[in-house]
Design an enzyme around this catalytic site. Structure first.
Site, PDB file in Angstrom:
ATOM      1  N   LYS A  63       0.834  -1.147   0.136  1.00 48.45           N
ATOM      2  CA  LYS A  63       0.000  -0.036   0.284  1.00 48.45           C
ATOM      3  C   LYS A  63       0.831   1.198   0.425  1.00 48.45           C
ATOM      4  O   LYS A  63       1.438   2.083   0.641  1.00 48.45           O
ATOM      5  CB  LYS A  63      -0.833  -0.294   1.099  1.00 48.45           C
ATOM      6  CG  LYS A  63      -2.590   0.044   0.383  1.00 48.45           C
ATOM      7  CD  LYS A  63      -2.519   2.357   1.305  1.00 48.45           C
ATOM      8  CE  LYS A  63      -1.799   3.109   1.992  1.00 48.45           C
ATOM      9  NZ  LYS A  63      -1.465   4.524   1.783  1.00 48.45           N
ATOM     10  N   GLU A  74       8.975   0.669  11.064  1.00 50.78           N
ATOM     11  CA  GLU A  74      10.039   1.919  11.050  1.00 50.78           C
ATOM     12  C   GLU A  74       9.275   3.165  11.083  1.00 50.78           C
ATOM     13  O   GLU A  74       8.994   3.506  10.173  1.00 50.78           O
ATOM     14  CB  GLU A  74      10.732   1.208   9.897  1.00 50.78           C
ATOM     15  CG  GLU A  74      12.081   2.100  10.339  1.00 50.78           C
ATOM     16  CD  GLU A  74      12.341   3.352   9.580  1.00 50.78           C
ATOM     17  OE1 GLU A  74      11.272   4.580  10.504  1.00 50.78           O
ATOM     18  OE2 GLU A  74      12.720   3.936   8.071  1.00 50.78           O
ATOM     19  N   CYS A  99      12.982  10.256   7.570  1.00 50.33           N
ATOM     20  CA  CYS A  99      12.762   9.348   9.661  1.00 50.33           C
ATOM     21  C   CYS A  99      14.525   9.812  10.053  1.00 50.33           C
ATOM     22  O   CYS A  99      14.346  10.004  11.378  1.00 50.33           O
ATOM     23  CB  CYS A  99      12.380   8.510   8.918  1.00 50.33           C
ATOM     24  SG  CYS A  99      13.205   7.491   8.138  1.00 50.33           S
ATOM     25  N   GLU A 144       9.797  15.487  15.438  1.00 47.63           N
ATOM     26  CA  GLU A 144       9.756  15.750  14.891  1.00 47.63           C
ATOM     27  C   GLU A 144       9.102  16.423  13.789  1.00 47.63           C
ATOM     28  O   GLU A 144       8.099  16.339  13.862  1.00 47.63           O
ATOM     29  CB  GLU A 144       9.470  13.941  14.313  1.00 47.63           C
ATOM     30  CG  GLU A 144       9.780  14.133  12.634  1.00 47.63           C
ATOM     31  CD  GLU A 144       9.422  12.043  12.090  1.00 47.63           C
ATOM     32  OE1 GLU A 144       8.756  11.470  12.354  1.00 47.63           O
ATOM     33  OE2 GLU A 144      10.694  11.084  12.025  1.00 47.63           O
TER      34      GLU A 144
HETATM   35  P1  NAI Z   1       1.664   8.586   8.069  1.00 47.48           P
HETATM   36  O1  NAI Z   1       1.959   7.523   9.163  1.00 47.48           O
HETATM   37  O2  NAI Z   1      -0.668   8.659   8.412  1.00 47.48           O
HETATM   38  O3  NAI Z   1       1.681   7.836   6.301  1.00 47.48           O
HETATM   39  C1  NAI Z   1       1.793   6.533   6.331  1.00 47.48           C
HETATM   40  C2  NAI Z   1       1.198   5.565   5.248  1.00 47.48           C
HETATM   41  O4  NAI Z   1       0.716   5.212   6.014  1.00 47.48           O
HETATM   42  C3  NAI Z   1       0.650   6.406   4.501  1.00 47.48           C
HETATM   43  O5  NAI Z   1       0.400   4.909   3.609  1.00 47.48           O
HETATM   44  C4  NAI Z   1      -0.705   6.050   4.568  1.00 47.48           C
HETATM   45  O6  NAI Z   1      -1.416   5.901   3.437  1.00 47.48           O
HETATM   46  C5  NAI Z   1      -0.900   5.026   5.718  1.00 47.48           C
HETATM   47  N1  NAI Z   1      -1.322   4.899   6.785  1.00 47.48           N
HETATM   48  C6  NAI Z   1      -2.206   6.290   7.607  1.00 47.48           C
HETATM   49  N2  NAI Z   1      -3.141   5.901   8.461  1.00 47.48           N
HETATM   50  C7  NAI Z   1      -3.218   3.948   8.448  1.00 47.48           C
HETATM   51  C8  NAI Z   1      -3.542   3.813   9.889  1.00 47.48           C
HETATM   52  N3  NAI Z   1      -4.268   3.682  10.343  1.00 47.48           N
HETATM   53  N4  NAI Z   1      -3.770   2.186   9.357  1.00 47.48           N
HETATM   54  C9  NAI Z   1      -2.376   1.681   8.092  1.00 47.48           C
HETATM   55  N5  NAI Z   1      -1.640   2.829   7.504  1.00 47.48           N
HETATM   56  C10 NAI Z   1      -2.334   4.068   7.979  1.00 47.48           C
HETATM   57  O7  NAI Z   1       2.853  10.208   7.928  1.00 47.48           O
HETATM   58  P2  NAI Z   1       1.526  11.147   7.406  1.00 47.48           P
HETATM   59  O8  NAI Z   1       0.807  11.614   8.023  1.00 47.48           O
HETATM   60  O9  NAI Z   1       2.095  11.093   5.951  1.00 47.48           O
HETATM   61  O10 NAI Z   1       3.572  11.703   7.951  1.00 47.48           O
HETATM   62  C11 NAI Z   1       2.598  12.524   8.821  1.00 47.48           C
HETATM   63  C12 NAI Z   1       3.927  12.815  10.249  1.00 47.48           C
HETATM   64  O11 NAI Z   1       5.057  11.037  10.333  1.00 47.48           O
HETATM   65  C13 NAI Z   1       5.218  13.327   9.513  1.00 47.48           C
HETATM   66  O12 NAI Z   1       5.206  14.174   9.605  1.00 47.48           O
HETATM   67  C14 NAI Z   1       6.712  12.913   9.863  1.00 47.48           C
HETATM   68  O13 NAI Z   1       6.706  13.147  11.089  1.00 47.48           O
HETATM   69  C15 NAI Z   1       6.334  11.563  10.436  1.00 47.48           C
HETATM   70  N6  NAI Z   1       6.770  10.400   8.954  1.00 47.48           N
HETATM   71  C16 NAI Z   1       7.852   9.089   8.776  1.00 47.48           C
HETATM   72  C17 NAI Z   1       7.941   9.043   8.064  1.00 47.48           C
HETATM   73  C18 NAI Z   1       9.308   7.728   8.058  1.00 47.48           C
HETATM   74  O14 NAI Z   1       9.837   7.298   7.331  1.00 47.48           O
HETATM   75  N7  NAI Z   1       9.253   7.520   9.483  1.00 47.48           N
HETATM   76  C19 NAI Z   1       7.595   8.342   6.571  1.00 47.48           C
HETATM   77  C20 NAI Z   1       6.341   9.273   6.774  1.00 47.48           C
HETATM   78  C21 NAI Z   1       5.868  10.559   7.624  1.00 47.48           C
END
Ligand code: NAI
Ligand code: MG
Length: 506
Positions: free
Chosen positions: A212, A286, A320, A417
């Site tokens: 996904k 992660e 990250c 972050e």
């Molecule tokens: P997010 O964690 O919501 O999105 C990451 C992925 O998870 C996307 O594919 C999203 O569609 C999916 N997702 C969202 N809600 C979900 C759920 N309940 N169950 C399963 N999958 C779900 O992150 P978002 O909102 O894009 O970014 C928010 C913050 O998260 C950023 O500002 C950053 O601080 C952090 N982040 C960290 C990342 C990393 O590489 N560790 C990558 C992206 C965001």
């Protein structure tokens, strides 16, 4: 040290009280006019609409759901993609299960390897196409998608292809078995690379996948699906379900999924852990980070400054493991910050497809708002904000490279972050104080250390509670090297032999 050394703009001095005149001089002296050097977007054909990649075919969502992805540098719509609902998740998991039981699971590792090698080679052959598409959909500079994301994605497939027929020699017992169907959810910061991190080890170990991608960056995962077709990968081995959080949640909760792998926010990681608890599903997470990049007084300043810039401004800070907290020894702090400022004044922000661009667009409006909110909190809490003079484009989502000095550990910009091009500078006096401050975070993903002394590197890296510690370098990735965190940064490793363990039942 090299502090005080003369530089072209004459910024080697330490006139901390009057940086602006000096910086203006630096900017004027180094204000080279670069002719535009845009990479052509003709190499990639973007369809107006994309289906889900399900059982080897592209198909619309059962309920007709669609979402739109835009180019964050221009806000121009790029394509409409299907939004998978529960019925599609059922279909994808069933396809993955059938492929696992009848085709991919029983296939000898040496045969699986051939498909992985084929995918790796196709990624290389089509690398310009992937790079342009990634920069269009994500906003990252073409220099990075071309030189980092795409080559590393190919490298992950090559590396794991090599493991596919050697798993019984990998130290997991004489006949390690795949886990089954893997549900994999990835973020938008390295869309293709994260797809490769997830798919390559899973496939090498004999699992099948339901992937996904993130809602703002689905296009390279869909092109990768096309590459899977081109490579003749049997139907159902890889399924790509585009959609937003609800689609991800449905994949995680589906009873037919044996293993969940997630990269994204700590908040969603916690939700996923609750969903998975007690189901017997395997899980790796992660998540976020707030890494310390520690610069000692004996560090080579020029190299450290390059490492600081790479650590926090690479990929607009959407990383990250970004070195978002600079911990610099007090005696060299002014000199390091001076050099940093003059270096930042040479970065070019703008069109991601321009080959000279260093800083591209912020991936989405919500992410831009988050960066603005946290930066405003930095002002409100009394830190001092600085950005080089820099013209932001009128359209699209943009944030200038930003450095906060006078940051204390209690400030939100030191604890949370930001996931953007914003560096918080803190100082320390002794190595012990550096350790205490570096570890003063709920996260534990990565850290950096800059010093001339090997013994100090070894000592510090043992004290730091971080999954990865880079010494005199930063943001260096390799498929052979395990990557992952502690505490709120998650658990499990990706890459290397350790990464395979997540996809094997020993
Ligand atoms: P997010 O964690 O919501 O999105 C990451 C992925 O998870 C996307 O594919 C999203 O569609 C999916 N997702 C969202 N809600 C979900 C759920 N309940 N169950 C399963 N999958 C779900 O992150 P978002 O909102 O894009 O970014 C928010 C913050 O998260 C950023 O500002 C950053 O601080 C952090 N982040 C960290 C990342 C990393 O590489 N560790 C990558 C992206 C965001
Ligand atoms: Mg997009």
């Amino acid at each position: 040290m090299q502090a005080g050394q003369d530089t072209p703009g004459g910024s080697g001095g330490r006139a901390a009280g009057a940086p602006s005149a000096e910086l203006a001089a630096t900017a004027a002296a180094t204000d080279w006019e670069y002719a535009p050097a845009p990479e052509s977007r003709d190499i990639v054909t973007i369809a107006p609409e994309y289906g889900l990649f399900l059982n080897g075919e592209f198909t619309p969502a059962a309920d007709g759901g669609v979402l739109e992805t835009v180019n964050p540098a221009t806000e121009e719509p790029l394509a409409r993609v299907a939004e998978a609902g529960p019925a599609d998740v059922d279909r994808a998991v069933a396809a993955a299960r059938a492929a696992y039981e009848h085709v991919w699971g029983p296939m000898p590792g040496a045969e699986r390897a051939k498909y992985l090698y084929r995918i790796a080679r196709l990624l290389q052959e089509r690398s310009r196409e992937f790079a342009v598409l990634e920069s269009l959909d994500n906003g990252k500079p073409i220099k990075e998608s071309r030189d980092v994301d795409i080559p590393l994605a190919a490298a992950h497939f090559f590396y794991h292809a090599g493991w596919a027929d050697k798993l019984e020699h990998a130290g997991f017992g004489p006949s390690p078995r795949p886990v089954g169907v893997a549900g994999q959810i990835i973020p938008w910061n390295f869309p293709l690379l994260m797809a490769a991190w997830k798919l390559a080890p899973a496939l090498a170990a004999g699992n099948t996948c339901v992937l996904k991608p993130a809602e703002t960056t689905p296009l390279t995962a869909l092109l990768l699906a096309e590459v899977c077709q081109q490579a003749g990968l049997p139907p159902g081995v890889v399924n790509v379900l585009t959609g937003a959080g609800e689609t991800g949640a449905a994949v995680v909760a589906h009873p037919g999924v044996d293993k969940v792998a997630f990269t994204g926010s700590t908040e969603v990681g916690k939700q996923i852990r609750r969903t998975v608890a007690g189901t017997g599903k395997r899980l790796t997470l992660e998540l976020g980070g707030k890494a310390a990049n520690v610069v000692f007084d004996d560090a080579p300043v020029e190299a450290a400054v390059e490492g600081i810039v790479n650590g926090i401004f690479f990929n607009q800070g959407h990383v990250c493991c970004a070195g978002s907290r600079l911990l610099v020894q007090e005696s060299v702090a002014d000199a390091v910050v001076d050099r940093l400022r003059s270096r930042l004044s040479t970065l070019r922000l703008g069109d991601p497809l321009d080959k000279n661009t260093d800083i591209g667009a912020i991936n989405s409006r919500p992410q831009l708002e988050k960066i603005r909110d946290l930066s405003d909190a930095g002002d409100a809490e009394g830190a001092e904000r600085w950005s080089p003079p820099c013209q932001l484009p009128d359209r699209g989502y943009w944030f200038p490279p930003t450095v906060f000095t006078g940051v204390s550990q209690s400030h939100r910009i030191a604890r949370e972050e930001i996931f953007g091009p914003v560096l918080s500078v803190l100082t320390f006096r002794t190595p012990e104080e550096a350790v205490t401050k570096a570890n003063n975070t709920p996260y534990g993903l990565s850290a950096g250390v800059w010093t001339d002394k090997g013994s100090r590197i070894l000592w510090l890296s043992q004290q730091l509670r971080a999954g990865v510690v880079w010494a005199n370098t930063y943001n260096r990735f390799d498929p052979t090297s395990p990557f992952g965190g502690y505490r709120e940064s998650g658990f499990g490793r990706e890459g290397g032999r350790h990464g395979l363990a997540a996809y094997l039942d020993a």
